[in-house]
Design a protein around this motif. Structure first.
Motif, PDB file in Angstrom:
ATOM      1  N   GLU A  10       0.843  -1.199   0.000  1.00  0.00           N
ATOM      2  CA  GLU A  10       0.000   0.000   0.000  1.00  0.00           C
ATOM      3  C   GLU A  10       0.877   1.248   0.000  1.00  0.00           C
ATOM      4  N   ARG A  11       1.896   1.192   0.845  1.00  0.00           N
ATOM      5  CA  ARG A  11       2.806   2.320   0.991  1.00  0.00           C
ATOM      6  C   ARG A  11       3.558   2.597  -0.319  1.00  0.00           C
ATOM      7  N   LEU A  12       3.902   1.502  -1.046  1.00  0.00           N
ATOM      8  CA  LEU A  12       4.701   1.652  -2.272  1.00  0.00           C
ATOM      9  C   LEU A  12       3.843   1.969  -3.492  1.00  0.00           C
ATOM     10  N   ASP A  13       2.543   1.987  -3.317  1.00  0.00           N
ATOM     11  CA  ASP A  13       1.650   2.214  -4.460  1.00  0.00           C
ATOM     12  C   ASP A  13       2.035   3.509  -5.168  1.00  0.00           C
ATOM     13  N   ALA A  15       4.896   4.202  -6.454  1.00  0.00           N
ATOM     14  CA  ALA A  15       6.352   4.416  -6.420  1.00  0.00           C
ATOM     15  C   ALA A  15       6.996   3.842  -7.684  1.00  0.00           C
ATOM     16  N   PRO A  16       8.235   4.256  -8.018  1.00  0.00           N
ATOM     17  CA  PRO A  16       8.911   3.709  -9.202  1.00  0.00           C
ATOM     18  C   PRO A  16       9.010   2.183  -9.124  1.00  0.00           C
ATOM     19  N   TYR A  17       8.886   1.561 -10.284  1.00  0.00           N
ATOM     20  CA  TYR A  17       8.801   0.101 -10.366  1.00  0.00           C
ATOM     21  C   TYR A  17       9.952  -0.608  -9.663  1.00  0.00           C
ATOM     22  N   GLY A  18      11.131  -0.035  -9.799  1.00  0.00           N
ATOM     23  CA  GLY A  18      12.333  -0.666  -9.244  1.00  0.00           C
ATOM     24  C   GLY A  18      12.259  -0.924  -7.751  1.00  0.00           C
ATOM     25  N   ARG A  19      11.347  -0.247  -7.072  1.00  0.00           N
ATOM     26  CA  ARG A  19      11.307  -0.427  -5.621  1.00  0.00           C
ATOM     27  C   ARG A  19      10.640  -1.724  -5.180  1.00  0.00           C
ATOM     28  N   TYR A  20      10.079  -2.480  -6.129  1.00  0.00           N
ATOM     29  CA  TYR A  20       9.666  -3.852  -5.796  1.00  0.00           C
ATOM     30  C   TYR A  20      10.838  -4.622  -5.199  1.00  0.00           C
ATOM     31  N   ARG A  21      12.022  -4.285  -5.698  1.00  0.00           N
ATOM     32  CA  ARG A  21      13.240  -4.964  -5.224  1.00  0.00           C
ATOM     33  C   ARG A  21      13.346  -4.994  -3.708  1.00  0.00           C
ATOM     34  N   GLY A  22      12.938  -3.882  -3.109  1.00  0.00           N
ATOM     35  CA  GLY A  22      13.043  -3.763  -1.654  1.00  0.00           C
ATOM     36  C   GLY A  22      12.174  -4.768  -0.906  1.00  0.00           C
ATOM     37  N   LEU A  23      11.309  -5.452  -1.622  1.00  0.00           N
ATOM     38  CA  LEU A  23      10.412  -6.409  -0.962  1.00  0.00           C
ATOM     39  C   LEU A  23      10.964  -7.829  -0.974  1.00  0.00           C
ATOM     40  N   THR A  24      12.113  -8.027  -1.603  1.00  0.00           N
ATOM     41  CA  THR A  24      12.648  -9.383  -1.641  1.00  0.00           C
ATOM     42  C   THR A  24      12.894  -9.868  -0.218  1.00  0.00           C
ATOM     43  N   ASP A 133       1.890  -0.949  -8.790  1.00  0.00           N
ATOM     44  CA  ASP A 133       0.456  -1.000  -8.517  1.00  0.00           C
ATOM     45  C   ASP A 133       0.288  -1.850  -7.253  1.00  0.00           C
ATOM     46  N   GLY A 134       0.268  -1.169  -6.122  1.00  0.00           N
ATOM     47  CA  GLY A 134       0.318  -1.865  -4.832  1.00  0.00           C
ATOM     48  C   GLY A 134      -0.891  -2.745  -4.569  1.00  0.00           C
TER      49      GLY A 134
END
Ligand code: ADP
Ligand code: MG
Length: 559
Positions: A10-13, A15-24, A133-134
């Motif tokens: 929700e928080r990353l909704d 945000a730039p796509y690359g920040r999915y990385r931070g969820l690994t 798209d969070g």
């Protein structure tokens, strides 16, 4: 595992796509379930992100009997991944490798020795306009995977009888294969088996009134006792030299192909559930144009016009006959003890040279020594059996231990009749006394380099090609490969051979393969290959790994 993936998304909704990385990393997904984002994709158009869903043994709830042995765990995983794939069908963001008719150890689903289940899949992470798209991401990773787990990976959601049938079918096939050497057999085809396939491109069983179920000839009928099915009768293919003869279109190749596939276990309903070949069975064929690196071919090829040394033979462009000779020697080097050859795909001049040709072309002018002259010695002196489809030449009648005649898809034992026919001499002279054996080679590990642009690159193009570093390995002639993920598995296994130091420049290829085979046995095999790269793969056999090594154009063999 961390909590709060939903909140985080929700928080990353936006945000730039690359920040999915931070969820690994690992996230808790309800009781007894963990979701691990193994790899986030770099951008929305890259291959999907990689996700592992883990469900503990209590949550999964399967009867311990269903995961009591490595074979049963492989089978249970094979069943679950098929259920999951069916369940996920409507969801285009999920990429799940369910496999085909064979039940292999696959990365897409594994069952642990504690009854836990891990499902590994690709998930295309949503990113309109390269933004996260969070909400949609949470729907896919949270409720979506929870639903998948609820409906496909828990005992309570599945029909117990179907699960059991699947597991027992696979266990029986594995037991049948393991029993063959003790019975003096190289293969077995159960009565009632359905061998023909729907088409060359569709491996499912042929349907319709025209399909003739297999029925064994009395002379070759064997009864085996399987752990679940009990006593099963069928045709035993004995060790030695076996010839499959019969008119065109009478089912010879279909029988051989069923044996070829008999190194794998098949799903219930496949028709080949109780067709087995020994695990060390390798199908051979001609493959002109392939590379050959320092193989001793002199048993088959000698006195070449150019004077090349065929005891240490290399070429970038083998002929049909030299390619098949090389593949034969390489298969035996890798440990194959059963060879399957079909006249449809064999090099005629490597297979036969009849009396008239012997009379016309002097031996000194013919570099090739046909297989017919070493096939007996292969068995007698080296323990290598051969099953050969040969409808077009009678020369093999002299050397066959058994002759199976296909007649309108029904096998009969034609051995006695073949002896009578062979009693009339053809005037043909044998051109070799014995097969000298193979020379073991020591590949240079530095020549097996999987890196391209500084990164490991291993992937498959269907069953035809393996991309390995800068190279593309042509595997079209390696016919026992089952699917693209298994080709990926072959590539990962070659890399493992090097990374674990099995191929160290001192060991022979066969010795390195022995070590690899131990690594790859059972579900730990999946873990080993996962350590190279987390990807969809199936665990390969040593023979296909060797076939890829031998076809890698960069391969160098040390002196
Ligand atoms: P051969 O190698 O003897 O020429 P094939 O094995 O190629 O023959 O079989 C010829 C055709 O017959 C193929 O289309 C195959 O699918 C079909 N066929 C093989 N076995 C059976 C069977 N048991 N029942 C029905 N059709 C079969
Ligand atoms: Mg044929």
């Amino acid at each position: 595992p961390r909590d709060g993936l939903e909140r985080e998304l929700e928080r990353l909704d936006g945000a730039p796509y690359g920040r999915y990385r931070g969820l690994t990393g690992a996230w808790r997904l309800g009781t007894g379930r963990t979701l691990r984002l193994v790899r986030a994709q770099a951008d929305p158009f890259a291959p999907p992100g990689r996700v592992a869903l883990w469900i503990d043994g209590r949550e999964a709830g399967f009867d311990p009997e269903l995961w009591a042995t490595p074979v049963r765990r492989r089978a249970l995983a094979g069943y679950l991944v098929r259920c999951a794939a069916r369940e996920a069908r409507g969801e285009r963001a999920y990429h799940l490798d369910a496999g085909g008719q064979e039940v292999l150890d696959r990365s897409s689903c594994t069952v642990g020795a504690d009854g836990s289940v891990t499902l590994r899949l690709g998930v295309a992470l949503p990113g309109p306009r390269r933004r996260i798209d969070g909400r949609e991401a949470w729907r896919l990773l949270g409720p979506g995977l929870t639903r998948l787990a609820d409906r496909a990976l828990r005992a309570g959601a599945l029909e117990a009888a179907r699960v059991r049938e699947f597991v027992e079918t696979v266990e029986d096939a594995a037991a049948l294969r393991a029993a063959l050497p003790g019975l003096g057999l190289v293969g077995f085809v159960a009565d009632g088996a359905l061998l023909p396939r729907r088409s060359g491109a569709d491996d499912r069983p042929a349907r319709g009134a025209g399909v003739v179920p297999f029925r064994s000839p009395e002379e070759l009928r064997v009864t085996v006792t399987l752990p679940n099915a009990g006593e099963v009768t069928g045709m035993g293919v004995p060790e030695g030299v076996t010839l499959i003869v019969g008119g065109g279109f009478h089912g010879k190749s279909t029988l051989l192909r069923a044996l070829e596939a008999g190194v794998w276990d098949h799903v219930p309903g496949d028709g080949r559930e109780r067709v087995a070949a020994r695990a060390d069975t390798v199908k051979l064929r001609a493959e002109d144009g392939r590379r050959v690196e320092r193989v001793d071919l002199h048993a088959f090829v000698d006195h070449l016009p150019g004077g090349a040394d065929t005891t240490d033979f290399s070429t970038d462009n083998a002929s049909g006959s030299t390619s098949q000779a090389a593949s034969l020697c390489e298969a035996v080097e890798a440990g194959a003890r059963v060879l399957l050859i079909d006249e449809d795909t064999a090099a005629t001049n490597l297979m036969i040279r009849d009396a008239r040709m012997q009379a016309l072309v002097a031996k000194e002018r013919e570099p090739l020594t046909p297989l017919v002259d070493s096939v007996r010695s292969l068995h007698r002196d080296h323990g290598v059996s051969t099953v050969l489809v040969m409808g077009g030449s009678g020369d093999y009648l002299d050397v066959a231990d058994r002759v199976i005649m296909m007649d309108a898809y029904r096998p009969t034992d034609a051995t006695a009749r073949a002896r009578e026919v062979a009693a009339v001499p053809t005037g043909r002279r044998a051109e070799a006394e014995s097969f000298p054996g193979v020379v073991h080679r020591r590949p240079d590990p530095a020549s097996l380099d999987a890196t391209a642009k500084g990164r490991t690159r291993i992937r498959s193009r269907g069953t035809d090609y393996l991309v390995f570093g800068e190279h593309e390995v042509d595997l079209r002639a390696v016919e026992q490969l089952t699917d693209g993920p298994q080709v990926t598995g072959v590539g990962l296994a070659v890399e493992l051979l090097v990374r674990r130091g099995h191929l160290d420049g001192r060991r022979t290829l066969a010795q390195a393969l022995d070590l690899l085979e131990t690594d790859l046995a059972g579900p730990e095999g999946v873990a080993g290959l996962l350590s190279v790269h987390d990807e969809d793969f199936a665990v390969p056999r040593r023979y296909e790994v060797a076939a890829a090594v031998n076809r890698l154009r960069a391969l160098r063999v040390l002196r």
